[in-house]
Design a protein around this motif. Sequence first.
Motif, PDB file in Angstrom:
ATOM      1  N   VAL A  50      -5.439   4.940   2.564  1.00 12.18           N
ATOM      2  CA  VAL A  50      -4.717   3.899   2.592  1.00 12.18           C
ATOM      3  C   VAL A  50      -4.497   3.062   0.854  1.00 12.18           C
ATOM      4  O   VAL A  50      -6.215   2.972   1.175  1.00 12.18           O
ATOM      5  N   LEU A  51      -4.102   3.484   0.274  1.00 14.05           N
ATOM      6  CA  LEU A  51      -4.495   3.252  -1.027  1.00 14.05           C
ATOM      7  C   LEU A  51      -3.341   1.188  -1.747  1.00 14.05           C
ATOM      8  O   LEU A  51      -2.206   2.229  -1.392  1.00 14.05           O
ATOM      9  N   ALA A  52      -4.366   0.918  -2.377  1.00 15.73           N
ATOM     10  CA  ALA A  52      -2.956  -0.420  -3.037  1.00 15.73           C
ATOM     11  C   ALA A  52      -2.116   0.123  -3.516  1.00 15.73           C
ATOM     12  O   ALA A  52      -2.079   1.157  -4.623  1.00 15.73           O
ATOM     13  N   LEU A  53      -0.683  -0.711  -3.616  1.00 13.47           N
ATOM     14  CA  LEU A  53       0.451   0.044  -4.319  1.00 13.47           C
ATOM     15  C   LEU A  53       0.440   0.714  -5.878  1.00 13.47           C
ATOM     16  O   LEU A  53       1.362   1.477  -6.209  1.00 13.47           O
ATOM     17  N   HIS A  63       0.424  -0.795   0.290  1.00 13.33           N
ATOM     18  CA  HIS A  63       0.466  -0.049   0.279  1.00 13.33           C
ATOM     19  C   HIS A  63       0.804   1.195  -0.296  1.00 13.33           C
ATOM     20  O   HIS A  63       1.962   1.143   0.647  1.00 13.33           O
ATOM     21  N   ALA A  64       0.652   2.548  -0.912  1.00  8.38           N
ATOM     22  CA  ALA A  64       0.407   3.519  -0.411  1.00  8.38           C
ATOM     23  C   ALA A  64      -0.182   4.451   0.932  1.00  8.38           C
ATOM     24  O   ALA A  64      -0.862   4.425   0.734  1.00  8.38           O
ATOM     25  N   LEU A  65       0.350   5.267   1.371  1.00  7.52           N
ATOM     26  CA  LEU A  65      -0.219   5.879   2.701  1.00  7.52           C
ATOM     27  C   LEU A  65       0.445   7.637   2.619  1.00  7.52           C
ATOM     28  O   LEU A  65       1.411   7.798   2.453  1.00  7.52           O
ATOM     29  N   PHE A  66      -0.989   9.073   2.380  1.00  8.01           N
ATOM     30  CA  PHE A  66      -1.214   9.451   2.543  1.00  8.01           C
ATOM     31  C   PHE A  66      -2.010  10.072   3.902  1.00  8.01           C
ATOM     32  O   PHE A  66      -2.544   9.444   4.297  1.00  8.01           O
ATOM     33  N   PHE A  67      -1.358  11.523   4.077  1.00  8.54           N
ATOM     34  CA  PHE A  67      -1.858  11.536   5.695  1.00  8.54           C
ATOM     35  C   PHE A  67      -2.114  13.411   4.666  1.00  8.54           C
ATOM     36  O   PHE A  67      -1.370  14.386   4.269  1.00  8.54           O
ATOM     37  N   GLY A 107      -1.524   1.668  -7.694  1.00  8.09           N
ATOM     38  CA  GLY A 107      -2.818   2.083  -7.132  1.00  8.09           C
ATOM     39  C   GLY A 107      -4.685   2.282  -7.848  1.00  8.09           C
ATOM     40  O   GLY A 107      -5.345   3.290  -7.901  1.00  8.09           O
ATOM     41  N   SER A 108      -4.642   0.616  -7.866  1.00  4.20           N
ATOM     42  CA  SER A 108      -6.317   0.789  -8.150  1.00  4.20           C
ATOM     43  C   SER A 108      -6.584   0.827  -7.144  1.00  4.20           C
ATOM     44  O   SER A 108      -6.432   0.844  -5.571  1.00  4.20           O
ATOM     45  N   GLY A 109      -8.335   0.769  -6.857  1.00  7.32           N
ATOM     46  CA  GLY A 109      -8.875   0.648  -6.201  1.00  7.32           C
ATOM     47  C   GLY A 109      -9.242   1.885  -5.419  1.00  7.32           C
ATOM     48  O   GLY A 109      -8.801   3.022  -6.530  1.00  7.32           O
ATOM     49  N   GLN A 110      -9.660   2.265  -3.947  1.00 12.48           N
ATOM     50  CA  GLN A 110      -9.977   3.081  -4.017  1.00 12.48           C
ATOM     51  C   GLN A 110      -9.237   3.643  -2.213  1.00 12.48           C
ATOM     52  O   GLN A 110      -8.599   2.662  -1.649  1.00 12.48           O
ATOM     53  N   VAL A 111      -9.402   4.477  -1.987  1.00 11.66           N
ATOM     54  CA  VAL A 111      -8.718   5.084  -0.407  1.00 11.66           C
ATOM     55  C   VAL A 111     -10.051   4.389   0.477  1.00 11.66           C
ATOM     56  O   VAL A 111     -10.774   5.248   0.370  1.00 11.66           O
ATOM     57  N   ARG A 112      -8.960   3.752   1.450  1.00 10.68           N
ATOM     58  CA  ARG A 112      -9.319   4.142   2.701  1.00 10.68           C
ATOM     59  C   ARG A 112      -9.053   5.471   3.551  1.00 10.68           C
ATOM     60  O   ARG A 112      -8.051   5.101   4.449  1.00 10.68           O
ATOM     61  N   TRP A 113      -9.709   5.412   4.199  1.00 13.29           N
ATOM     62  CA  TRP A 113      -9.238   6.860   5.200  1.00 13.29           C
ATOM     63  C   TRP A 113     -10.171   6.234   6.527  1.00 13.29           C
ATOM     64  O   TRP A 113     -10.850   5.739   6.694  1.00 13.29           O
ATOM     65  N   SER A 114      -8.878   6.883   7.566  1.00 13.57           N
ATOM     66  CA  SER A 114      -9.157   6.603   9.183  1.00 13.57           C
ATOM     67  C   SER A 114      -8.726   7.948   9.906  1.00 13.57           C
ATOM     68  O   SER A 114      -7.268   8.003   9.039  1.00 13.57           O
ATOM     69  N   ASP A 115      -9.768   8.339  10.636  1.00 15.19           N
ATOM     70  CA  ASP A 115      -8.897   9.756  10.934  1.00 15.19           C
ATOM     71  C   ASP A 115      -8.174   9.861  12.046  1.00 15.19           C
ATOM     72  O   ASP A 115      -8.147   8.666  12.944  1.00 15.19           O
ATOM     73  N   ILE A 116      -7.069  10.965  12.691  1.00 17.20           N
ATOM     74  CA  ILE A 116      -6.392  10.720  13.472  1.00 17.20           C
ATOM     75  C   ILE A 116      -6.476  12.681  13.755  1.00 17.20           C
ATOM     76  O   ILE A 116      -7.299  13.471  13.648  1.00 17.20           O
ATOM     77  N   ASP A 117      -5.767  12.230  15.308  1.00 16.77           N
ATOM     78  CA  ASP A 117      -5.807  13.449  16.048  1.00 16.77           C
ATOM     79  C   ASP A 117      -5.361  14.877  14.772  1.00 16.77           C
ATOM     80  O   ASP A 117      -4.124  14.394  14.110  1.00 16.77           O
ATOM     81  N   PRO A 118      -5.722  16.041  14.830  1.00 19.25           N
ATOM     82  CA  PRO A 118      -4.480  16.797  13.819  1.00 19.25           C
ATOM     83  C   PRO A 118      -3.173  17.212  14.099  1.00 19.25           C
ATOM     84  O   PRO A 118      -2.719  16.707  15.595  1.00 19.25           O
ATOM     85  N   CYS A 119      -2.086  17.053  13.564  1.00 20.25           N
ATOM     86  CA  CYS A 119      -0.982  17.017  13.506  1.00 20.25           C
ATOM     87  C   CYS A 119      -0.139  17.322  12.487  1.00 20.25           C
ATOM     88  O   CYS A 119      -0.934  17.398  11.160  1.00 20.25           O
ATOM     89  N   TYR A 120       1.001  17.795  12.470  1.00 24.50           N
ATOM     90  CA  TYR A 120       2.088  18.147  11.214  1.00 24.50           C
ATOM     91  C   TYR A 120       3.171  17.168  11.215  1.00 24.50           C
ATOM     92  O   TYR A 120       3.693  16.545  11.627  1.00 24.50           O
TER      93      TYR A 120
END
Length: 486
Positions: free
Chosen positions: A283-286, A249-253, A288-301
């Motif tokens: 979280v996206l398949a490495l 997977h590829a992971l985007f914040f 690039g296929s399919g949909q992104v699955r999003w999970s909430d986290i506390d705000p940060c940078y």
Amino acid sequence: MNQTGLTPKVEPPTDGLSLDDAALADWTRCGVPHLLGQYRPVHDEIDATDLLVEGELPEGLTGSYLRNGPNPLLAPHGPYHLFDGDAMLHGVTLGQSGASYRNRWVRSAGMMAEAEAGRPLFGGLAGFRPPPDDVMAKVGMMKNTANTNIVSHAGRMLALMEASPPTQVDPDTLATLGVFDYDGALAGAMTAHPKVDPATGNMHFFGYGPFPPYLRYHVVSAHGDLLTSVEIDLPQAVMMHDFAITDKHALFFDLPAVFDVNALMEGKPFTRWEPDLGARIGVLALDGSGQVRWSDIDPCYVFHFLNASEDAAGNIDVVGCRSSSLPVSFGDQPAADVSPTLHRWHIDAAGTVTTTQLDDRPGDFPRINDALTGRTNRFGYVGWLRDVVQGDATFGGVTAWDLERNESVTWECAPAEVCGEPSFAADPEGTAENDGWLVTLTTDLARDHSYLDVIDARDVAAGPVARVKMPRRVPFGFHGNWFAAD
């Protein structure tokens, strides 16, 4: 330490850039904070051989260390941000013939237009203004400074900054070859932090921008062909500096550092910290296929990630340097006095995220043995932040982490010295993950000279096993990499 090496031989290249008396006079009147002290630019290009070495260079350390960073050609006539400076590459080559040094500006179209005009033509992040119409027609609205990182993939050496396509340079001479966009296939910008999958050799990267689509994800084959480009929907434009991959997977914040294009065009701070918008991990398949699955986290940078990995059950761990808010100032927007510290985000197979702080000491510029990119790694190396005042960071050493044992040690450089990112150079005869060395540029501010420090990655607390004395002071910069001779 013992010293080896002859008297350094320093020569200007026949095609090198240097400033005339009028331009140098401008610099004597320039009192911009991010152009003083550790940031003070150098004003010419040189080649140097027979560098003095204190200690003993490891026999297996053969190749070149290249580091990128901002070094404006001309003194700014208005507001200046550290991220604005023209790129300068500093290269140190180690081999049987000893140690040599070379520095070159990345000759962007914007910088060369300014060199021809003899004055700055572009605004920057601290005070944007468009260039004159004739320059805009040739170059565009902004300079592609290419000042953040330098990487090699598929036989191409690429200088990177996150708001533009890459710039290709010659790996031997550091000469600028020009903007590279994969024969027109790359739309938009390329992050300064691409990731290469060690199993496939594919390079994975993203690009973000202030206009829709706000985020694109790309995959380039090991042979250098653009395989995949995917648009990812975001609710607003955000500043996304880095990302991470696992073997699957590829992971985007998606973090709440929000762009305001109208403010940028008015010369005002263009990035707003809006924590009420929330934050999340995608979280996206490495591939690039399919949909992104999003999970909430506390705000940060997060500016930089150490690594990520995934187990057979689909549980993902991401390790990076987390700040509670955006720690960098843009324009007259004050920077929060927050320092990044090492954290782990655990994403279980259901998408629930647990965040754990690993260290209370501030640090950034995390690195690993890149052969473990996207895989479980035991060892990580973080630049230890001696001090951070209103976004102005001073690195004073390297912290080495054993993530398996939850232990760390720190090497601190001398009080008058500052260092930078620790890049890992693998021992070609090694078999263990930490068989190799860390290389970092260190500057003695009191004596106004710099070294390439070589530290055994297996014994970081012992400090450098060798110091290569540079023929000049090297200004503080951003990111670099070790490129083995083979």
